[in-house]
Design an enzyme around this catalytic site. Structure first.
Site, short mmCIF file in Angstrom:
data_model
loop_
_atom_site.label_atom_id
_atom_site.label_comp_id
_atom_site.label_asym_id
_atom_site.label_seq_id
_atom_site.Cartn_x
_atom_site.Cartn_y
_atom_site.Cartn_z
N SER A 101 0.85 -1.30 0.08
CA SER A 101 0.05 0.07 0.04
C SER A 101 0.95 1.40 -0.07
CB SER A 101 -1.06 -0.16 1.21
OG SER A 101 -2.13 0.71 0.97
N ASP A 192 -8.84 -6.82 -3.52
CA ASP A 192 -8.81 -5.60 -2.85
C ASP A 192 -9.86 -4.75 -2.64
OD1 ASP A 192 -5.61 -3.50 -2.10
OD2 ASP A 192 -7.75 -3.14 -1.75
N HIS A 224 -7.44 -6.05 1.35
CA HIS A 224 -6.28 -5.00 1.34
C HIS A 224 -5.39 -5.54 2.23
CE1 HIS A 224 -4.12 -1.56 0.16
NE2 HIS A 224 -4.18 -1.21 1.62
N1 LIG Z 1 -6.05 1.59 7.82
C1 LIG Z 1 -5.99 3.07 7.53
C2 LIG Z 1 -6.69 3.06 6.08
C3 LIG Z 1 -5.74 2.49 4.99
O1 LIG Z 1 -4.76 1.99 5.55
C4 LIG Z 1 -5.99 2.59 3.41
C5 LIG Z 1 -7.03 2.85 3.14
C6 LIG Z 1 -7.64 3.02 1.99
C7 LIG Z 1 -6.52 2.75 0.76
C8 LIG Z 1 -5.11 2.24 1.46
C9 LIG Z 1 -4.88 2.27 2.54
N2 LIG Z 1 -3.65 2.04 3.05
C10 LIG Z 1 -2.58 2.33 2.40
O2 LIG Z 1 -1.54 2.10 3.22
C11 LIG Z 1 -6.72 4.07 8.21
O3 LIG Z 1 -6.56 3.93 9.53
O4 LIG Z 1 -7.65 4.89 7.86
#
Ligand SMILES: N[C@@H](CC(=O)c1ccccc1NC=O)C(=O)O
Length: 243
Positions: A101, A192, A224
């Protein structure tokens, strides 16, 4: 302190010859404290299991300070600082990165940052790049502009991590440092639920424009936050590390 003391060693290879290593970089949208180097505990176990504990390379994970307390460029400064320290401390000869990510975003920054940029130590960036062979980019974010077009609500984390989106070098209009010839693996799970294929497809299109060699692995690797624990990812990494 760029949190070097939070670098995790999962496995130190005891093999003759060059010291090969994979270093994992976690995701969590630059903000989620529940994502840490220990996201890769399970993947490390898979790699050791499928190699009957004969894994001929070491496994590490680095940490970086998170938003909103810190903003870009702190994340990438910490990653480069921690990688450089790890390479020196562990005498790593071949560096392979696996980013999940925004961990993939950070890998892209390592590949594409202008070496004259003033917020990283040039000797550290050069050291990291000199050892870099493979980049495994799993369910990555590569373009903030494209991300916010597709998911405007994701501004809740992008705005915490970057004071302005233009502070981040979109892959389109950037290039991979000419000193590098990394093997890039673009990986994405069909399941995802947070990121569609749009980011990975955008990145592949840019790699094609750059005539950059790369490989793609698309599969059902889970949701994801399951991808970085998936056995099939471990099998793919092991197979490609041994070629
Ligand atoms: N867990 C994250 C959200 C997140 O990690 C995320 C959400 C949408 C698309 C990519 C994500 N993470 C990428 O590192 C949060 O706390 O909001």
């Amino acid at each position: 302190m760029a949190k070097f003391d939070q670098t995790v060693t999962f496995r130190k290879a005891e093999v003759p010859g060059p010291h090969r290593a994979i270093v994992f970089i976690h995701g969590g949208a630059w903000i989620d404290p529940s994502n840490t180097p220990h996201d890769f505990d399970q993947l490390s176990k898979h790699l050791l299991d499928i190699s009957n504990s004969q894994l001929p390379f070491s496994l590490y994970a680095v940490e970086y300070r998170l938003s909103p307390e810190y903003q870009h460029p702190i994340h990438i400064q910490d990653v480069i600082d921690n990688l450089a320290q790890l390479i020196q401390q562990e005498q790593i000869d071949e560096l392979n990165l696996l980013g999940h990510s925004v961990g993939a975003t950070l890998c892209w920054q390592i590949l594409s940052l202008d070496s004259s940029i003033d917020f990283v130590e040039p000797s550290q960036l050069q050291l990291v790049r000199s050892k870099l062979k493979r980049c495994y980019l799993t369910d990555g974010i590569y373009s903030l502009k494209e991300l916010l077009k597709e998911y405007p609500s994701y501004d809740y984390f992008v705005s915490k991590a970057f004071s302005k989106v233009d502070d981040y070098d979109d892959p389109r209009g950037s290039e991979i440092d000419s000193s590098l010839s990394p093997v890039i693996y673009v990986i994405h799970s069909y399941q995802d639920e947070l990121l569609s294929l749009r980011q990975s497809n955008y990145f592949c299109a840019v790699l094609q424009e750059l005539q950059q060699p790369y490989q793609v692995y698309l599969d059902d690797l889970g949701k994801h936050n399951d991808v970085y624990e998936n056995l099939k990812l471990a099998q793919y990494v092991l197979y490609t590390m041994m070629r």
